[in-house]
Design an enzyme around this catalytic site. Structure first.
Site, PDB file in Angstrom:
ATOM      1  N   HIS A 185       8.587   5.508  10.686  1.00  0.00           N
ATOM      2  CA  HIS A 185       7.344   4.854  11.773  1.00  0.00           C
ATOM      3  C   HIS A 185       7.758   3.475  12.209  1.00  0.00           C
ATOM      4  O   HIS A 185       7.664   2.483  11.404  1.00  0.00           O
ATOM      5  CB  HIS A 185       6.106   5.117  11.230  1.00  0.00           C
ATOM      6  N   TYR A 187      -5.253   4.683  13.427  1.00  0.00           N
ATOM      7  CA  TYR A 187      -6.488   4.405  12.726  1.00  0.00           C
ATOM      8  C   TYR A 187      -7.323   4.048  13.713  1.00  0.00           C
ATOM      9  O   TYR A 187      -7.469   3.540  14.930  1.00  0.00           O
ATOM     10  CB  TYR A 187      -6.098   2.863  12.190  1.00  0.00           C
ATOM     11  N   PRO A 202      -7.405   2.258   0.482  1.00  0.00           N
ATOM     12  CA  PRO A 202      -6.419   2.940   0.989  1.00  0.00           C
ATOM     13  C   PRO A 202      -6.163   2.673   2.371  1.00  0.00           C
ATOM     14  O   PRO A 202      -5.261   2.892   3.043  1.00  0.00           O
ATOM     15  CB  PRO A 202      -6.230   4.426   0.937  1.00  0.00           C
ATOM     16  N   LYS A 227      -1.349   0.118   0.886  1.00  0.00           N
ATOM     17  CA  LYS A 227      -0.753  -0.548  -0.117  1.00  0.00           C
ATOM     18  C   LYS A 227      -0.766  -0.456  -1.493  1.00  0.00           C
ATOM     19  O   LYS A 227       0.229  -0.952  -2.289  1.00  0.00           O
ATOM     20  CB  LYS A 227      -1.622  -2.138   0.062  1.00  0.00           C
ATOM     21  N   TYR A 265       1.170  -5.021   7.396  1.00  0.00           N
ATOM     22  CA  TYR A 265       1.355  -3.591   7.036  1.00  0.00           C
ATOM     23  C   TYR A 265       2.754  -3.137   6.494  1.00  0.00           C
ATOM     24  O   TYR A 265       2.799  -2.368   5.673  1.00  0.00           O
ATOM     25  CB  TYR A 265       1.109  -2.732   8.294  1.00  0.00           C
TER      26      TYR A 265
HETATM   27  P1  RFL Z   1      -1.424   6.473 -11.038  1.00  0.00           P
HETATM   28  O1  RFL Z   1      -0.589   6.974  -9.876  1.00  0.00           O
HETATM   29  O2  RFL Z   1      -2.638   6.285 -11.209  1.00  0.00           O
HETATM   30  O3  RFL Z   1      -0.563   6.854 -12.305  1.00  0.00           O
HETATM   31  C1  RFL Z   1      -0.805   6.640 -13.668  1.00  0.00           C
HETATM   32  C2  RFL Z   1      -0.529   7.518 -14.487  1.00  0.00           C
HETATM   33  O4  RFL Z   1      -0.733   7.265 -15.995  1.00  0.00           O
HETATM   34  C3  RFL Z   1      -1.451   8.750 -16.675  1.00  0.00           C
HETATM   35  N1  RFL Z   1      -2.317   7.967 -17.708  1.00  0.00           N
HETATM   36  C4  RFL Z   1      -2.225   8.153 -18.827  1.00  0.00           C
HETATM   37  N2  RFL Z   1      -1.026   8.397 -19.465  1.00  0.00           N
HETATM   38  C5  RFL Z   1      -1.114   8.457 -20.919  1.00  0.00           C
HETATM   39  N3  RFL Z   1      -2.079   8.096 -21.821  1.00  0.00           N
HETATM   40  C6  RFL Z   1      -3.181   7.530 -21.035  1.00  0.00           C
HETATM   41  N4  RFL Z   1      -4.359   7.236 -21.687  1.00  0.00           N
HETATM   42  C7  RFL Z   1      -3.245   7.547 -19.548  1.00  0.00           C
HETATM   43  N5  RFL Z   1      -4.013   7.303 -18.875  1.00  0.00           N
HETATM   44  C8  RFL Z   1      -3.569   7.505 -17.669  1.00  0.00           C
HETATM   45  C9  RFL Z   1      -2.030   9.141 -15.447  1.00  0.00           C
HETATM   46  O5  RFL Z   1      -2.184  10.614 -15.959  1.00  0.00           O
HETATM   47  C10 RFL Z   1      -1.203   8.889 -14.428  1.00  0.00           C
HETATM   48  O6  RFL Z   1       0.064   9.814 -14.177  1.00  0.00           O
HETATM   49  O7  RFL Z   1      -0.819   4.812 -11.052  1.00  0.00           O
HETATM   50  P2  RFL Z   1       0.357   4.098 -10.364  1.00  0.00           P
HETATM   51  O8  RFL Z   1       1.749   4.592 -11.063  1.00  0.00           O
HETATM   52  O9  RFL Z   1       0.137   2.608 -10.814  1.00  0.00           O
HETATM   53  O10 RFL Z   1       0.572   4.277  -8.905  1.00  0.00           O
HETATM   54  C11 RFL Z   1      -0.354   3.968  -8.159  1.00  0.00           C
HETATM   55  C12 RFL Z   1      -0.833   4.951  -6.805  1.00  0.00           C
HETATM   56  O11 RFL Z   1      -0.790   6.030  -7.363  1.00  0.00           O
HETATM   57  C13 RFL Z   1      -1.859   4.489  -6.118  1.00  0.00           C
HETATM   58  O12 RFL Z   1      -1.856   2.834  -5.821  1.00  0.00           O
HETATM   59  C14 RFL Z   1      -1.718   4.964  -4.399  1.00  0.00           C
HETATM   60  O13 RFL Z   1      -1.804   6.393  -4.533  1.00  0.00           O
HETATM   61  C15 RFL Z   1      -2.580   4.419  -3.823  1.00  0.00           C
HETATM   62  N6  RFL Z   1      -2.718   4.733  -2.458  1.00  0.00           N
HETATM   63  C16 RFL Z   1      -1.990   4.589  -1.455  1.00  0.00           C
HETATM   64  N7  RFL Z   1      -0.870   3.530  -1.773  1.00  0.00           N
HETATM   65  C17 RFL Z   1      -0.054   3.461  -0.690  1.00  0.00           C
HETATM   66  O14 RFL Z   1       1.077   2.493  -0.783  1.00  0.00           O
HETATM   67  N8  RFL Z   1       0.284   3.975   0.399  1.00  0.00           N
HETATM   68  C18 RFL Z   1      -0.784   4.954   0.923  1.00  0.00           C
HETATM   69  O15 RFL Z   1      -0.837   5.342   2.231  1.00  0.00           O
HETATM   70  C19 RFL Z   1      -1.846   5.150   0.035  1.00  0.00           C
HETATM   71  N9  RFL Z   1      -2.691   6.240   0.120  1.00  0.00           N
HETATM   72  C20 RFL Z   1      -3.465   5.904  -2.104  1.00  0.00           C
HETATM   73  C21 RFL Z   1      -3.448   6.545  -0.641  1.00  0.00           C
HETATM   74  C22 RFL Z   1      -4.655   6.289  -2.902  1.00  0.00           C
HETATM   75  C23 RFL Z   1      -5.314   7.415  -2.682  1.00  0.00           C
HETATM   76  N10 RFL Z   1      -6.274   7.875  -3.742  1.00  0.00           N
HETATM   77  C24 RFL Z   1      -6.502   9.091  -4.162  1.00  0.00           C
HETATM   78  C25 RFL Z   1      -7.011   6.789  -4.171  1.00  0.00           C
HETATM   79  C26 RFL Z   1      -4.421   7.518  -0.244  1.00  0.00           C
HETATM   80  C27 RFL Z   1      -5.267   7.945  -1.155  1.00  0.00           C
HETATM   81  C28 RFL Z   1      -6.157   9.318  -0.802  1.00  0.00           C
HETATM   82  C1  PHB Z   2      -1.645   9.097   3.871  1.00  0.00           C
HETATM   83  O1  PHB Z   2      -1.008   9.386   4.712  1.00  0.00           O
HETATM   84  O2  PHB Z   2      -2.266   9.554   2.867  1.00  0.00           O
HETATM   85  C2  PHB Z   2      -2.237   7.673   4.214  1.00  0.00           C
HETATM   86  C3  PHB Z   2      -1.723   6.929   5.164  1.00  0.00           C
HETATM   87  C4  PHB Z   2      -2.279   5.516   5.603  1.00  0.00           C
HETATM   88  C5  PHB Z   2      -3.277   5.127   4.596  1.00  0.00           C
HETATM   89  C6  PHB Z   2      -3.578   5.825   3.781  1.00  0.00           C
HETATM   90  C7  PHB Z   2      -3.116   7.327   3.560  1.00  0.00           C
HETATM   91  O3  PHB Z   2      -3.509   3.665   5.224  1.00  0.00           O
END
Ligand code: RFL
Ligand code: PHB
Length: 395
Positions: free
Chosen positions: A72, A201, A295, A299, A387
């Site tokens: 993108h 957005y 989100p 980031k 971004y």
């Molecule tokens: P995670 O993915 O939470 O993984 C942590 C892992 O640790 C395990 N765990 C344990 N394992 C053993 N013993 C324990 N006691 C434990 N406790 C926990 C868990 O089961 C899990 O598997 O953290 P990590 O690896 O640091 O990754 C971070 C990302 O997942 C998170 O920052 C992103 O998903 C945030 N996020 C977005 N980030 C982006 O860069 N771009 C995006 O577009 C974006 N969109 C989003 C998002 C997060 C969202 N939610 C659900 C909060 C959109 C959403 C909707």
């Molecule tokens: C997504 O595709 O899940 C997504 C994209 C951009 C954002 C947050 C989530 O800022």
């Protein structure tokens, strides 16, 4: 069991760290509390920055990303019934982002680790990390019904926001800076082609909306909703109608999203949080274990990747030269980028959402800021640079 680097958590940060260490010839063990299917199905992020993509390619996880990921070159901002596109390459010296779901990143990394990496134990729940300030920290965990210990040279907490590793940093040292927001996101996954070929957005007086995607036939869409919303109160029809209302364009009143079956629906709270320091003795925190962003700035996953790229370099440097210089700098190096991303995520969130207590004055300020971005190359470059992500090593 003993390993050089004990990694708690098999999300994106833990898995990418294991692969980067594998490349550098440093052995590790990953302990993940959930099962493989659960970890591979967890719907989350969608946007990858250049530095994240480069790291995935470097560890051999680039093939499907390059074949199926969508490049993108910009995003669309909608406000006041108008659309304004922010072009990334022209504003950032050629940088862009990729749409490739976190679920797919995780599947690719798990497959590599299972094929030729160190142990990756699913169903291994860590209860405590002990001896952070000794030469041999110990991880206590339960696997297949038995309590076990893993002694390590270093422990890395990649265990997300609800993880246990943070508690290894003594309370008197640990500081957490937090902010919660008075709204949540209702997110859906739908078997419907995206509305448009880039993300939209949208600011509207009805609240924020985001139109994203997973593939040319699958859309990912979000609506700002009040905290405590039950997704069951939102029928599919109500969600589509509300998305159409918030994304409406004055110049094209017939514009509508393409609808299709909704396959997932969930509500997520919005929070900002940073824990400092990100290192205590031989224990390091990475990714969501150390910091959370709302989100809106896309980031979270990219910050998680940036942390482990910095950490893998520091651990490899230690192993090849004996110098702890980069490990000592880890927390400060990461926190500079973290706070920049915290500010950007806060800015995007508060500029685009409608606070329940918001006055007409506040709305005018938001619109003025969005107008400024639309009319000034400097203001749009500020958004675009943040971004697409700052190059690693800069902040
Ligand atoms: P995670 O993915 O939470 O993984 C942590 C892992 O640790 C395990 N765990 C344990 N394992 C053993 N013993 C324990 N006691 C434990 N406790 C926990 C868990 O089961 C899990 O598997 O953290 P990590 O690896 O640091 O990754 C971070 C990302 O997942 C998170 O920052 C992103 O998903 C945030 N996020 C977005 N980030 C982006 O860069 N771009 C995006 O577009 C974006 N969109 C989003 C998002 C997060 C969202 N939610 C659900 C909060 C959109 C959403 C909707
Ligand atoms: C997504 O595709 O899940 C997504 C994209 C951009 C954002 C947050 C989530 O800022």
């Amino acid at each position: 069991m003993h390993t050089t680097v004990g990694i708690i958590g098999g999300g994106p940060s833990g898995l990418l760290l294991a692969r980067l260490l594998h490349n550098a010839g440093v052995d590790s063990v990953v302990l993940e509390s959930r099962d493989r299917a659960y970890v591979e199905r967890r719907q989350r992020a969608g946007i990858l920055e250049q530095a994240t993509v480069d790291a995935l390619r470097a560890v051999g996880a680039g093939a499907r990303l390059d074949a199926e990921g969508l490049v993108h070159d910009g995003v669309e901002l909608r406000f006041d019934g108008r659309a304004h596109r922010v072009d990334f390459p022209s504003l950032t010296g050629g940088r862009r982002v990729w749409v490739y779901a976190q679920t797919e990143v995780v599947k690719d990394l798990v497959a590599l680790q299972v094929a030729d990496g160190g142990p990756l134990l699913f169903g291994a729940e860590v209860s405590a990390v002990e001896g952070a300030d000794t030469d041999r920290p110990v991880i206590r965990y339960t696997h297949e019904g038995r309590e076990q210990t893993l002694t390590c040279d270093y422990v890395v907490g990649c265990d997300g926001f609800h993880g246990v590793t943070r508690a290894a940093v003594p309370e008197g040292v640990r500081r957490t800076y937090e902010r919660t927001y008075p709204y949540s996101w209702l997110g859906i996954l739908a078997e419907a082609p995206p509305a448009y070929d880039e993300l939209i957005y949208a600011h509207s007086e009805r609240g924020f909306a985001l139109a994203s995607m997973r593939s040319p036939s699958v859309s990912r869409l979000y609506l700002q909703v009040p905290n405590g919303t039950d997704p069951a109160d939102w029928s599919d029809e109500r969600i589509w109608d509300e998305l159409d209302a918030r994304l409406a364009l004055a110049s094209d009143p017939q514009w509508r999203l393409k609808r299709g079956p909704v396959t997932q629906k969930s509500v997520l709270p919005m929070r900002s949080s940073v824990t400092e320091p990100m290192r205590w003795g031989r224990v390091f925190l990475a990714g969501d274990a150390a910091h959370i962003v709302p989100p809106t700035g896309a980031k979270g996953l990219n910050l998680a990747a940036a942390d482990v790229i910095v950490l893998a370099r520091a651990l490899a440097h230690r192993s090849s030269t004996g110098s702890a210089e980069l490990l000592d700098a880890y927390s400060d190096t990461c926190l500079r980028r973290v706070w920049r991303a915290e500010h950007f995520s806060y800015f995007m969130t508060t500029t685009l959402h409608t606070d329940p207590g918001q006055s007409a004055f506040d709305t005018r300020l938001q619109l003025s800021q969005l107008e400024r971005i639309a009319s000034s190359p400097h203001a749009s470059a500020e958004l675009a640079e943040n971004y697409v992500g700052l190059p690693l090593g800069r902040h």
